[in-house]
Design a protein around this motif. Structure first.
Motif, PDB file in Angstrom:
ATOM      1  N   ARG A  67       0.846  -1.195   0.000  1.00  0.00           N
ATOM      2  CA  ARG A  67       0.000   0.000   0.000  1.00  0.00           C
ATOM      3  C   ARG A  67       0.880   1.244   0.000  1.00  0.00           C
ATOM      4  N   TRP A  68       0.313   2.359  -0.459  1.00  0.00           N
ATOM      5  CA  TRP A  68       0.890   3.677  -0.226  1.00  0.00           C
ATOM      6  C   TRP A  68       0.065   4.386   0.836  1.00  0.00           C
ATOM      7  N   PRO A  89      -2.245   6.825   2.695  1.00  0.00           N
ATOM      8  CA  PRO A  89      -3.217   7.882   2.403  1.00  0.00           C
ATOM      9  C   PRO A  89      -2.956   9.130   3.249  1.00  0.00           C
ATOM     10  N   THR A  90      -2.471   8.936   4.477  1.00  0.00           N
ATOM     11  CA  THR A  90      -2.031  10.016   5.356  1.00  0.00           C
ATOM     12  C   THR A  90      -0.753   9.556   6.046  1.00  0.00           C
ATOM     13  N   GLY A 135      -1.054  12.889   3.029  1.00  0.00           N
ATOM     14  CA  GLY A 135       0.005  11.924   2.793  1.00  0.00           C
ATOM     15  C   GLY A 135       1.189  12.559   2.094  1.00  0.00           C
ATOM     16  N   SER A 191      -0.356   9.542  -7.595  1.00  0.00           N
ATOM     17  CA  SER A 191      -0.373   8.738  -6.372  1.00  0.00           C
ATOM     18  C   SER A 191      -0.756   7.321  -6.760  1.00  0.00           C
ATOM     19  N   LEU A 197      -2.890   5.153  -4.490  1.00  0.00           N
ATOM     20  CA  LEU A 197      -3.710   4.689  -3.375  1.00  0.00           C
ATOM     21  C   LEU A 197      -4.599   3.538  -3.835  1.00  0.00           C
ATOM     22  N   ASP A 247      -7.718   2.820  -3.762  1.00  0.00           N
ATOM     23  CA  ASP A 247      -8.951   3.051  -4.516  1.00  0.00           C
ATOM     24  C   ASP A 247      -8.655   3.216  -6.008  1.00  0.00           C
ATOM     25  N   GLU A 248      -7.548   3.875  -6.337  1.00  0.00           N
ATOM     26  CA  GLU A 248      -7.200   4.035  -7.745  1.00  0.00           C
ATOM     27  C   GLU A 248      -6.756   2.716  -8.358  1.00  0.00           C
TER      28      GLU A 248
END
Length: 471
Positions: A278-279, A281-282, A377, A425, A427, A429-430
């Motif tokens: 994962r990357w 998000p915050t 983030g 990014s 994330l 969702d993308e």
């Protein structure tokens, strides 16, 4: 650290054959019912002289695994052990992949082509040796984003859909299958050394150390290193420096690998084998990537400690060849090397000239505090503050960041990426949104557009600064 790509003439060099008798098992690839080319990385292929292959030849080599000229006549499934979430497992090895070929790149470096999803091997245990198409798509995205952000990573070289249906507990099933080929500098893992240590095989351990020192040359030992002629300690010094840089690169990228087991640690310091990544998000040190990481062992903020711990397991294995003190001296360099790499890489991504370790460490702290206060983030933060600019939040953290950045000089050029409305990014969702049209309509437009956009970001960032003594 990878340097600028350079085109090459195909130069086979199956150097691994000198170790093959005890390092791997000859295997046959799976006979897939279909081979539909979904992704070919011509940029990476140019670096090893293979970009001129037409699609039919590409599929023959990377879907059917016809041997490349002058290369391995049969793939090798490599043997290794490893700590998995710090529990030692002696029953590991390439269970759904193999080493397919080795060649020299345009800089003369030895490079491997390895696979994922290429069929069962003696190390498959109860697995089917396959890879889902979604898993392959995710690896394309991970490696492209990491490369753009300056992380020393394997590259996804090829993805070919295989016409099989797979059942997986963590994906809607049945799901489509693929075979992936990765290009990397090596597939020698910390777990490779651990296996020889557990088997008490000093002769093979010495061969492996010699192979690594010859094949993956690194910086010279520090002047105060004990026993400078100790080959095992010299290798550990190199691995520690590479791993410290890799740990820092994850943190500056805001990346969470998810499974930092010793069998996933390449001694060249290349990040590879992407599963539940994962990357952020915050900015959250407690953020985890793997749903099965219940204790947060490999949470974002714990990654440097986990990688250092893994280096310690390499030192334990190398005790087969060396007394402890010179190995401990190498391990003890990790914290300082990590801090240096953090400062070097942070300033690079922020687009400012480094001022000194103390000042740069304070800058990192101010940036982290600002991200936490704003609930954003690293992608949004670095983009907004590239070159030391604002806007600075109207709060204590924003004021502290503005003051800390004041003396820094910008290194930003005029690449049009920096005037985009929003940063690139990756994330989750993308990622899911990119997969949806592939799953529903076999539409790969979004994936190819994302790869192009991420590569454009990489061009804007330029080459990440290398550790001491590296090109």
């Amino acid at each position: 650290m990878q340097s600028n790509p350079q085109d090459a003439i195909y130069t086979p060099d199956p150097h691994i054959l000198s170790l093959a008798d005890w390092l791997g098992d000859p295997v046959a690839p799976a006979d897939f019912p279909g081979t539909t080319l979904r992704f070919r990385n011509d940029r990476a292929a140019r670096e090893v002289g293979l970009a001129d292959l037409d699609d039919a030849a590409w599929i023959a080599h990377f879907g059917r695994f016809a041997p490349l000229p002058g290369n391995l006549s049969q793939p090798l499934a490599l043997r290794y052990h490893g700590h998995q979430f710090r529990v030692y497992n002696p029953e590991l090895g390439d269970g759904r992949g193999f080493l397919f070929a080795q060649m020299r790149d345009g800089h003369g470096r030895l490079m491997d082509l390895g696979t994922k999803g290429s069929g069962q091997t003696p190390w498959s245990r109860q697995g089917d040796g396959r890879l889902t198409l979604k898993g392959a798509m995710r690896e394309v995205l991970a490696t492209e984003m990491l490369e753009a952000l300056g992380v020393n990573t394997s590259r996804t070289f090829s993805v070919i859909e295989t016409g099989e249906s797979l059942w997986r507990g963590d994906e809607p099933s049945p799901t489509r299958a693929a075979v992936l080929v990765r290009l990397s500098h090596s597939h020698i893992r910390i777990g490779t050394f651990q296996r020889l240590g557990m088997l008490d095989a000093p002769a093979e351990m010495e061969q492996l150390v010699d192979y690594c020192l010859a094949s993956f040359p690194g910086p010279a030992l520090p002047p105060d290193a004990p026993e400078p002629d100790n080959k095992a300690a010299r290798l550990l010094h190199q691995v520690v420096e590479r791993m410290a840089d890799m740990a820092a690169s994850y943190m500056v990228a805001g990346f969470v690998h998810g499974v930092l087991n010793t069998d996933n640690m390449n001694v060249t310091g290349e990040s590879f084998d992407y599963g539940p990544w994962r990357w952020l998000p915050t900015w959250n040190p407690a953020f985890t990537a793997a749903y099965f990481d219940h204790s947060g062992l490999y949470a974002f903020g714990r990654q440097p400690e986990a990688i250092h711990w893994n280096c310690g397991q390499l030192a334990v294995a190398l005790r087969l060849l060396s007394e402890a003190p010179p190995l401990i001296a190498a391990l003890n360099r990790f914290p300082d090397l990590y801090q240096q790499a953090m400062a070097r890489r942070w300033c690079w991504r922020l687009g400012v000239e480094p001022r000194g370790l103390e000042e740069d460490s304070a800058l990192i702290g101010a940036c982290e505090a600002a991200m936490v206060a704003q609930g954003i983030g690293p992608d949004a933060f670095f983009f907004a503050h590239r070159g030391g600019r604002g806007p600075f939040a109207d709060d204590d953290a924003g004021a502290a960041l503005k003051e800390t950045l004041g003396p820094y000089r910008s290194t930003v050029d005029d690449h049009p990426y920096w005037t985009d409305e929003a940063p690139q990014s990756m994330l989750i969702d993308e990622v899911e949104a990119i997969w949806e049209p592939i799953a529903e309509k076999d539409d790969w437009t979004a994936l190819h557009a994302k790869v192009a956009a991420v590569r454009r970001m990489g061009e804007a960032l330029g080459v990440a600064p290398a550790p001491r003594g590296h090109a």
